[in-house]
Structure formats: structure tokens, C-alpha cells
Design a protein around this motif. Structure first.
Motif, mmCIF file in Angstrom:
data_model
loop_
_atom_site.group_PDB
_atom_site.id
_atom_site.type_symbol
_atom_site.label_atom_id
_atom_site.label_comp_id
_atom_site.label_asym_id
_atom_site.label_seq_id
_atom_site.Cartn_x
_atom_site.Cartn_y
_atom_site.Cartn_z
ATOM 1 N N CYS A 53 4.202 5.141 -13.860
ATOM 2 C CA CYS A 53 3.590 5.162 -12.536
ATOM 3 C C CYS A 53 3.234 6.596 -12.157
ATOM 4 O O CYS A 53 4.050 7.502 -12.293
ATOM 5 C CB CYS A 53 4.562 4.571 -11.516
ATOM 6 N N LYS A 72 2.715 0.550 -6.105
ATOM 7 C CA LYS A 72 1.439 1.272 -6.079
ATOM 8 C C LYS A 72 0.462 0.587 -7.032
ATOM 9 O O LYS A 72 0.820 0.214 -8.139
ATOM 10 C CB LYS A 72 1.638 2.723 -6.526
ATOM 11 N N GLU A 103 0.094 -3.109 -10.910
ATOM 12 C CA GLU A 103 0.958 -2.808 -9.781
ATOM 13 C C GLU A 103 2.317 -2.335 -10.281
ATOM 14 O O GLU A 103 2.984 -3.016 -11.056
ATOM 15 C CB GLU A 103 1.136 -4.052 -8.904
ATOM 16 N N CYS A 104 2.726 -1.154 -9.835
ATOM 17 C CA CYS A 104 4.023 -0.609 -10.225
ATOM 18 C C CYS A 104 5.128 -1.557 -9.770
ATOM 19 O O CYS A 104 5.146 -2.000 -8.619
ATOM 20 C CB CYS A 104 4.209 0.770 -9.602
ATOM 21 N N CYS A 135 7.385 0.747 -6.963
ATOM 22 C CA CYS A 135 6.887 1.145 -5.638
ATOM 23 C C CYS A 135 5.652 0.350 -5.215
ATOM 24 O O CYS A 135 5.106 0.579 -4.135
ATOM 25 C CB CYS A 135 6.601 2.640 -5.605
ATOM 26 N N ASP A 187 2.775 7.644 -9.272
ATOM 27 C CA ASP A 187 3.352 7.970 -7.977
ATOM 28 C C ASP A 187 4.844 8.254 -8.061
ATOM 29 O O ASP A 187 5.323 9.309 -7.657
ATOM 30 C CB ASP A 187 3.093 6.813 -7.006
#
Ligand SMILES: [Zn+2]
Length: 90
Positions: free
Chosen positions: A13, A40, A34-35, A38, A15
Motif C-alpha cells: 500500500c 485506500k 483496495e488496501c 486502510c 499509503d
């Protein structure tokens, strides 16, 4: 003669740095991921065909095949068509 393809890739990720092993589809590009940590939504960097090429530990099977023997693969045209489609829908 047949090269081994990596079919699993560890996505990091951008982020939170969370990594997750994912199985890559053999004949499709994944443009959204999609992480799991989190949530993200990650997208490919410009010029990359999918999230695995941008954020994964291995490029997607399509890119692996193309970089090794693109001139020997008659089905390369289907990938070019999918790139055109992706460009038109953006
Ligand atoms: Zn994350």
C-alpha cells in the motif's frame, strides 16, 4: 520452453505500507485495488498497465509474457485492444 510465470504478487500500500499477497489473473489487468488495512483505493502509475506493475512485487503475467517473448505471441493484439479501450473510457 515454457517460462515460469509469477502468478502471485505482494502488493504494498502506498499509503500505510501494508503488504498483501494477491493472486494475479492470467489474462486481465487489475486497475483498482483496495488496501485491506486502510481501504485506500490504489490505481496504476501512469504508463503501467495494472496495479501489480505499479505496486506489486512482480509485474502482471501479461507484462511478464510480453517482456520475454512478445514477438512470439500472436495474441498480443488483444492486449493492445484492451489498452485502447481503457484509454477511451477514462
Ligand atoms: Zn493501506
Amino acid at each position: 520452453m515454457k517460462h515460469h510465470l509469477h502468478t502471485r504478487s505482494s502488493i504494498t500500500c502506498s499509503d500505510c505500507g501494508h503488504t498483501s499477497d494477491e493472486t494475479m489473473p492470467l489474462d486481465a489487468c487489475v486497475h483498482l485495488y483496495e488496501c485491506k488495512n486502510c481501504q485506500k483505493l490504489m490505481t496504476p502509475d501512469s504508463g503501467d498497465c495494472c496495479i501489480f506493475c505499479s505496486h506489486g512485487s512482480h509485474c502482471c503475467p501479461t507484462s511478464q509474457r510480453e517482456s520475454r517473448a512478445y514477438r512470439e505471441i500472436p495474441s498480443a493484439s488483444f492486449k493492445a485492444a484492451s489498452i485502447v479501450n481503457a484509454a477511451q473510457t477514462s
